[in-house]
Design an enzyme around this catalytic site. Structure first.
Site: not given
Ligand code: AHR
Length: 502
Positions: A173, A292
């Site tokens: 990210e 994610e």
């Molecule tokens: O999964 C929780 C968080 O969400 C992770 O650390 C991050 O990559 C995202 O913003």
């Protein structure tokens, strides 16, 4: 009752079901690692301190890959802190989650856990506070057989054979202002391209993932992908997508249609990637690692990290307790990922244990399955062969967030070896049963092998350590095939699976 229909045909193929669609994620965050996968105080702990009950649940969930060690955590992580004798490892501030990491678990422990859980590791390198050299050092530690500084350190630490990790994430990210060392698309793209080129000098066959946007709501969404891929197109294989903007904020009808957003997200990233492909006159395609995704109640207190002088080890963080509606949305997001199997080549449900997770544990105590465990486990176990495009016709309903959306969402898979066809479907209606008919003329002779529905008159029902079983997928006796048509009644707010075979 309202009605919807589908037509299935073996020729309507999207692409193969990919095992990597059913990946998950273990981050050094809250109680995911410590007291999640690793808890020497648990009665179920093995000789390495890993909870065997969690390993068994991970296997039951059908997890393929596990991304590690973050997440936001990785952008401040020194991987060398987590190797060698545990007593010598430093305790470090984890700035991403305002916690302390004792470094009891590091890369060697994670690799031992992965082997026990039967999952493929997906490693992330720190491109926040660190850069090319540290990524190369970690790659050398993991993948070089021996005879060099880092590979011999691995051997000295007990792992004679190289881990040969194939999938690597180039940071996490990096578009997010919350990320340690966040960069502009241009800065990140250049760094990612150079890191990727250098990593390929050690192993040209790595599968490398460049950071895409951390949400489709980011102001830079779309432009970020274009710029990053412009720099990295020849060096990487995949671009990541992250999506959590799925929570019931008092608008259940929009929430139940969350997959509309995921469909749009995937379509937009594909368009951006293919635009760069055209500009580069490249024959290669960049695919998506949706590494994610989940329902996440970000505004709840559980998602707020500690502050001030409080830097706890393994605090309760992001411990969402999921209800039946959340499980239906998770199932629907899986439908979206499957129907895009031509371009989504990997995905990770974030996360695996305790932190926005399908598996929960008590420190030193019991473990249990959340409602969201079921759709993931069923899809992972039953989706095989080819994903079929379903030609659906469904009534629609109005949502505030997405306008008119279909009440039915579905996908199907066809396993040529066994002849089995599996239909995965959600009914998004709050109060109406949905009569589904599926035209099976392309598959003569099929009958229902099993049909289940996950629903509950109270869709806010939530699993606990005391009761994680009284609401689970149950047989749906309405499913039947007659004259080449499958019919089934899908309850309101439900996730449904119908297995057909001979
Ligand atoms: O999964 C929780 C968080 O969400 C992770 O650390 C991050 O990559 C995202 O913003």
């Amino acid at each position: 009752m309202i009605h919807a229909s589908l037509t299935l045909d073996p020729a309507f193929r999207v692409g193969p079901v990919r095992r990597r669609t059913f990946g998950s994620f273990v981050e050094h965050l809250g109680r995911c690692v410590y007291t999640g996968i690793h808890d020497p105080s648990a009665s179920t702990a093995d000789e390495d301190g890993f909870r065997t009950d969690v390993i068994e649940l991970t296997r039951e969930l059908g997890v393929s890959t596990v991304r590690y060690p973050g997440g936001n955590f990785v952008s401040g992580y020194r991987w060398e802190d987590g190797i060698g004798p545990v007593a010598d490892r430093p305790r470090r501030l984890d700035l991403a989650w305002h916690s302390t990491d004792p470094n009891t678990v590091g890369v060697d422990e994670f690799m031992r856990w992965s082997a026990k859980a039967g999952v493929e590791p997906m490693m992330a390198v720190n491109l926040g506070t660190r850069g090319i050299q540290e990524a190369l050092d970690l790659l050398e530690y993991c993948n070089v057989p021996g005879g060099t500084h880092w590979s011999d350190r691995r051997r000295a630490n007990g792992a004679q054979d190289p881990y040969r990790i194939s999938m690597w994430c180039l940071g996490n990210e990096m578009d997010g202002p919350w990320q340690i060392g966040a960069r502009t698309a241009d800065e990140y793209g250049r760094l990612a391209a150079r890191t990727a080129s250098a990593m390929r000098m050690i192993d040209p066959d790595l599968e490398l993932v460049a950071c895409g946007s951390s949400s489709s709501a980011m102001p830079t969404f779309g432009a970020w992908e274009r710029t990053v891929l412009d720099h990295t197109y020849d060096q990487v294989d995949l671009i990541s997508a992250h999506a959590y903007y799925y929570e019931d904020e008092g608008d259940l009808t929009s929430f139940l249609a969350s997959a509309v957003d995921m469909d749009h997200f995937i379509g937009s990233v594909v368009a951006a990637a293919d635009q760069v492909r055209a500009a580069h006159k490249s024959a290669k395609r960049i695919n998506i690692s949706f590494d994610e995704w989940n329902v996440w109640y970000q505004r709840r207190a559980e998602s707020k990290p500690p502050s001030g002088d409080d830097w706890p080890v393994a605090p309760v963080l992001l411990e969402d307790h999921y209800n039946v509606a959340d499980a239906v949305v998770v199932g629907n997001l899986l439908i979206s990922l499957l129907r895009h199997t031509d371009r989504v080549h990997a995905a990770s449900l974030a996360q695996l244990v305790n932190v926005i997770a399908p598996i929960m544990t008590e420190p030193g105590g019991r473990s249990w399955r959340q409602t969201t465990f079921h759709p993931f486990a069923q899809a992972s176990q039953l989706a095989k062969g080819e994903v079929l495009r379903v030609e659906a016709s469904s009534p629609t309903y109005e949502t505030e967030r997405f306008g008119a959306v279909p009440v039915l969402d579905a996908v199907a898979t066809h396993d040529e070896e066994t002849g089995e066809v599996v239909v995965f479907a959600v009914n998004r209606s709050l109060d109406e049963e949905l009569g589904l008919s599926v035209d099976l003329r392309g598959f003569p002779g099929l009958r229902v092998l099993a049909a289940t529905s996950l629903s509950n008159p109270d869709h806010t029902w939530t699993a606990t350590a005391d009761d994680d079983a009284s609401v689970a997928p149950v047989a749906n006796a309405s499913a039947a095939v007659a004259d080449g048509t499958l019919t089934a009644a899908l309850p309101p707010v439900s996730w449904n699976v119908v297995r057909l075979g001979r």
